[in-house]
Scaffold this active site. Structure first.
Site, mmCIF file in Angstrom:
data_model
loop_
_atom_site.group_PDB
_atom_site.id
_atom_site.type_symbol
_atom_site.label_atom_id
_atom_site.label_comp_id
_atom_site.label_asym_id
_atom_site.label_seq_id
_atom_site.Cartn_x
_atom_site.Cartn_y
_atom_site.Cartn_z
ATOM 1 N N SER A 88 -48.541 -28.475 35.178
ATOM 2 C CA SER A 88 -48.172 -29.293 36.338
ATOM 3 C C SER A 88 -46.798 -28.976 36.914
ATOM 4 C CB SER A 88 -48.238 -30.778 35.960
ATOM 5 O OG SER A 88 -49.570 -31.158 35.682
ATOM 6 N N GLU A 114 0.788 -1.231 0.000
ATOM 7 C CA GLU A 114 0.000 0.000 0.000
ATOM 8 C C GLU A 114 0.822 1.285 0.000
ATOM 9 O OE1 GLU A 114 -3.270 0.160 -0.270
ATOM 10 O OE2 GLU A 114 -3.509 -2.027 -0.290
#
Length: 778
Positions: free
Chosen positions: A470, A192
C-alpha cells in the site's frame, strides 16, 4: 801452522711447491675479495635504490576517511543537552573542571563549556575556540564565547565514521613531527632507542646495553634494534627471523640514515609502526592508534596515554589494553618508570600518571563503532565520480550528511521493537532495514541495512527489492487530486468488490485486508483506511499508465508493467527507492534526489568536489498538499494512528503503512517537517511473517520518532488552496457555524458552493460515510 776450517750450515732454499700454492691461495683470496666487494657494492646499490625509491616517493597508501556531518550550534537549534554530550563523548572530549585546553569540556547545570579543536572544512578552516552552550528543554538557548560575547554559530569537528580500505586493509592517520608533543618521541627513544641521535642506523652499544639490562633484570625490558632498524623491518622487509634478513636490515638502516635526516626517519616511524588490529583493519601509526584507543587526537594525549601506546610497540596483541588490561597496565607503568629514571618526567608526574586508569574507550560506544550500511551507500555514490584506486590510496576526506545521533536512535528503536515483538512465531527470522533523510534537502541522515547494525554483508536498505504494498497508494490519490475538476478529498468513491479480466484471460479480483466492502466512502477515506477496492477502482478510472507516470515523477526509476495489480503495490522497490519516492511528497512536490555526500577534500585539505542538492518541481503544490492532508489523516484516524501512543498528538505527521501479499513484507513510510523515515521488515527467503505494516514497521518508525522528536509538518496551504466549510455528513457546502460544519482544503475552483443557511436540508449520505464523518466532529 795449520789453518782451521770453519763449518757453515747449509743454506735452506724455499720449497717451490709451497710458494706456488701460497701464491695461488693469495690470488684466489684477492679475487674472491674483489668479487665480494663487487657483489656487496651491487647489493648496496640495489638496496640504496630500493630505499630511495620507496622512501622518497609516496610512502603510504592512505584510505579515504569518511566523516559525519559537523554538528552546528546556534541559538534556537533543536538539540538537547544529553545528545550534545553524547556527541562530545564520541569525539573524545574530556570532562575537566574547566575547559581551558583543546578537547576539554565542563558541565555546569544546563550550560556546557568546551574548547573546540578546529577543523579544515571544504569552505575553509573552523578555528579552535572556547565557547559556552546553554540549553533550555530540547533546544539551544544561547551560544557565546568564553568571554561572554554572543556567538552566532559554531561548528564542531565531524566524527570519523569509517574509511574505504585497500586490499591490504592497512589504515593510518598521518601526523607530522611538529604536530605531536615532545613527550612522544622522547618516550619512544627512551624505551626503544636511547642513542637514536648518536648512531648511524645500527648501534652496537644499544645491543650490548639491551643484553646487560635484560640479563640483570631477568626480563625483556629493552630491545637491541634501533628505531631505524625497526622502521626498515616494518617498511621494507618482512618479519622472518633469518640471518639474511637481519644483515639486509642493518645495511638498509645505514643507507636510510645516509640519505634522510633523523627527523624524517622519526616521523616515518610514528606513522608506520603497527599498534593493533580492528577486525580486518590493521592499525598503523600513533595518529590512528590515539583515535582507536582513546578517541582523541594524538596532540591531546597525556603522559599515561602516551606511555601506554609506546609500551604497546613491543607487542600490540600481547599488551592490548582492551583484552589484557592488567598486562597493559604493568607495561605502561614500566615505561613511565623508565621516563622518570632518565629525567624526562619528574618523579611526581610519574607517580600521578601511574595512578591513572588506562582510559581506553569501550568497544560498542558511539566512537568505536562502524556504520557499514551507510558507508556502503557512500562508496556507491563515490564510485560514480572516482576510481577505486583514488578512494583507497589517496587519503581523500569525504564529508557526508550522516547524523550519528539519529543513527544511534534508529538502532535503539529497532532493538526496542524486536524486544516488544519477542515471542511472536517466526520473529527471529525477520530482517529489517531503515532509511532516514531530511525531506527538504534529500540528505540521508541514517541508514540500517540489517537488524544487526554492524553487519557488513547484504545491505537490505539498498538491495532488498520487495513488493511495496500500500505504499504505492499515495501515488494513486495524487494522480486523482491533480485533476481537481473531477476529484477532491470529499469526492465519493465506491469500495465494492469487482473483477478485471486481462488480455491473456486471467482474472484479477482484489480484496480489502479485512475481506469486507465499505460501500460509498470519501476519496481521502480510501487512503486513510488503506482500502484496496476503492483505491483500485480509482486507479482504473484514471488508467494504470497514468498512475505509473506519477510514480516515475515521484522519483522511481524502475519500469513496472501496466498491470492493475500495480495499483495495490505489486511493484517492487528497495527501502532507499521508497525514501526517494516519498521525498517528493514530503517536500511539497519538489523532487530532491537522495544524497549522502556533501564534499570531498584531498589529503592536504584542498577542495576536490562538492555535491550540492538539486531541486525540480514535479507536481502542483496544491495537489501534493491535499495528498499530505489525506496522509496526515492516516496518522490521526487510519492505519497509522497508534503512533500517537508514543508521539505527542500536537506533532503533525503524515505517512502510509504497507503490507504485501501473505504478510511477506511489512512497510511504513512517513515524515514530519524535518525527518522522513522508511522502515521495511521481512524475511530474506520471502517467507510469511507474523507482521502487517501497522504491527511491524510502523512500530519501529514510532519508536524512532519518539526518540528523534521530529518537527511538526508545516501544513500552511499553498496559494492555490482554499479552505471551505462543508457539511460533515454530505460533503456539500455549508455555512460556518452550522451543526456538523467542518473546514476542508480544496484547490481553488473545486470547492463546493457555500451553503445558503444552516436551515437548508442536506442530502443524507450513505451510512458508511456518516459513521466516518462523525470522527471529524469528536
Amino acid at each position: 801452522m795449520t789453518q782451521k776450517r770453519t763449518s757453515r750450515a747449509p743454506k735452506k732454499t724455499a720449497n717451490p711447491r709451497k710458494t706456488k700454492a701460497a701464491s695461488r691461495w693469495l690470488g684466489l683470496f684477492i679475487k674472491l675479495s674483489i668479487v665480494a666487494v663487487v657483489l656487496l657494492a651491487g647489493v648496496l646499490i640495489y638496496l640504496d635504490a630500493v630505499v630511495q625509491e620507496k622512501f622518497s616517493g609516496k610512502r603510504w597508501t592512505v584510505p579515504a576517511k569518511v566523516y559525519a556531518r559537523p554538528l552546528e550550534l546556534f541559538a534556537g537549534q533543536k538539540l538537547n543537552k544529553q545528545d550534545f554530550l553524547t556527541e562530545l563523548s564520541a569525539l573524545g572530549y574530556r570532562n575537566e573542571p574547566s575547559a581551558n585546553s583543546s578537547g576539554a569540556v565542563s558541565v555546569n547545570g544546563n550550560t556546557v563549556a568546551l574548547h573546540t579543536r578546529g577543523f579544515q572544512f571544504y569552505e575553509g578552516a573552523e578555528p579552535a575556540q572556547a565557547i559556552r552552550v546553554s540549553f533550555s528543554g530540547d533546544s539551544v538557548a544561547s551560544l557565546a564565547l568564553s568571554n561572554g560575547r554572543s556567538l552566532a554559530v559554531a561548528r564542531l569537528e565531524p566524527l570519523l565514521v569509517g574509511g574505504l580500505y585497500p586490499a591490504h586493509q592497512e589504515d593510518r592517520i598521518l601526523v607530522r613531527l611538529d604536530q605531536v608533543s615532545e613527550l612522544l618521541p622522547q618516550a619512544l627513544m627512551a624505551v626503544e632507542d636511547r642513542d637514536f641521535y648518536a648512531h648511524h642506523g645500527v648501534s652496537l652499544k644499544s645491543i650490548a646495553r639491551a643484553l646487560w639490562v635484560n640479563t640483570s633484570s631477568g626480563s625483556l625490558r629493552q630491545g637491541g634494534s634501533t628505531l631505524t632498524q625497526q622502521l626498515v623491518k616494518n617498511f621494507f622487509l618482512t618479519n622472518e627471523r633469518t640471518l639474511t634478513r637481519k644483515v639486509t636490515e642493518a645495511l638498509m638502516s645505514v643507507l636510510l640514515e645516509l640519505h634522510y635526516s633523523k627527523e624524517e626517519i622519526l616521523e616515518a616511524y610514528l606513522n608506520e609502526v603497527f599498534l593493533g588490529q580492528d577486525g580486518q583493519r590493521a592499525i598503523h601509526g600513533f595518529g590512528l592508534a590515539s583515535q582507536y584507543f582513546f578517541s582523541q587526537p594524538l596532540a591531546e594525549l597525556k603522559l599515561h596515554q602516551v606511555a601506554l601506546l609506546v609500551g604497546m610497540v613491543k607487542g600490540p596483541s600481547y599488551y592490548n589494553p582492551r583484552r589484557q588490561p592488567e598486562r597493559a597496565l604493568e607495561r605502561r607503568n614500566l615505561v613511565i618508570d623508565l621516563l622518570a629514571e632518565q629525567g624526562i618526567v619528574s618523579a611526581a608526574d610519574a607517580q600521578q600518571a601511574k595512578a591513572r586508569p588506562l582510559s581506553v574507550t569501550q568497544r560498542g560506544s558511539l566512537a568505536n563503532t562502524t556504520y557499514p550500511g551507510f558507508i556502503d551507500l557512500v562508496k556507491r555514490q563515490l564510485r560514480e565520480d572516482y576510481r577505486e584506486q583514488d578512494l583507497t590510496e589517496e587519503g581523500l576526506r569525504i564529508f557526508t550528511s550522516f547524523d550519528p545521533i539519529l543513527q544511534n536512535k534508529a538502532e535503539a528503536a529497532l532493538e526496542q521493537t524486536y524486544k516488544q515483538l519477542a515471542g511472536r512465531k517466526g520473529i527471529d527470522q525477520v530482517e529489517s532495514a531503515m532509511v532516514v533523510s531530511n525531506p527538504e534537502t534529500g540528505e540521508v541522515l541514517a541508514l540500517l541495512g540489517s537488524r544487526l547494525p554492524r553487519y557488513a554483508g547484504f545491505n537490505r536498505a539498498l538491495d532488498a527489492v520487495r513488493p511495496i504494498g500500500s505504499l504505492v497508494k499515495p501515488a494513486v490519490y495524487l494522480t486523482a487530486l491533480e485533476q481537481p475538476s473531477q476529484y477532491t478529498l470529499t469526492h465519493y468513491i465506491e469500495d465494492a468488490s469487482f473483477s478485471v479480466k486481462s488480455r491473456n484471460g486471467k482474472v484479477w479480483t482484489p480484496q480489502n485486508y479485512d475481506r469486507k466492502e465499505h460501500g460509498t466512502v470519501f476519496l481521502y477515506q480510501g487512503l486513510a483506511q488503506s482500502y484496496n477496492l476503492s483505491t483500485a477502482k480509482l486507479g482504473l478510472e484514471m488508467g494504470v499508465p497514468r498512475v505509473l507516470n506519477t510514480v516515475h515523477k515521484l522519483g522511481v526509476k524502475r519500469d513496472w508493467p501496466a498491470y492493475p495489480s500495480m495499483l495495490l503495490g505489486a511493484g517492487s522497490l528497495s527501502p532507499i527507492e521508497v525514501a526517494d519516492m516519498y521525498q517528493t511528497i514530503a517536500n511539497g512536490g519538489f523532487n530532491t534526489p537522495l544524497r549522502a555526500i556533501r564534499s570531498v577534500l584531498t589529503a592536504e585539505g584542498e577542495p576536490l568536489g562538492r555535491y550540492p542538492y538539486s531541486v525540480e518541481q514535479r507536481f502542483d503544490a496544491g495537489a501534493v498538499y491535499l495528498t499530505q492532508e489525506a496522509m496526515r489523516r492516516v496518522m490521526t484516524e487510519g492505519t497509522g494512528r497508534s503512533v500517537y501512543n508514543r508521539v505527542p498528538s500536537s506533532v503533525i505527521l503524515a505517512g502510509k503503512t504497507g503490507t504485501s501479499n501473505d504478510s511477506r513484507d511489512s512497510w511504513f513510510a512517513g515524515f514530519g517537517q524535518d525527518l522522513l523515515a522508511v522502515v521495511w521488515m521481512g524475511r530474506d527467503d520471502n517467507g510469511q511473517t507474523p507482521l502487517t505494516g501497522a504491527s511491524g514497521a510502523l512500530q519501529v518508525w514510532a519508536n524512532f520518532m519518539q526518540k528523534a522528536a521530529p518537527s511538526s509538518l508545516n501544513m500552511t496551504p499553498p496559494d492555490n488552496i482554499v479552505m471551505a466549510w462543508v457539511d460533515a455528513y454530505s460533503g456539500l457546502g455549508s455555512a460556518q457555524g452550522c451543526p456538523g460544519a467542518v473546514q476542508m482544503p480544496y484547490i481553488r475552483g473545486s470547492e463546493p458552493l457555500a451553503g445558503a443557511s444552516c436551515d437548508a436540508p442536506v442530502t443524507a449520505p450513505v451510512e458508511s460515510v456518516k459513521s466516518w464523518i462523525r470522527s471529524w466532529l469528536n
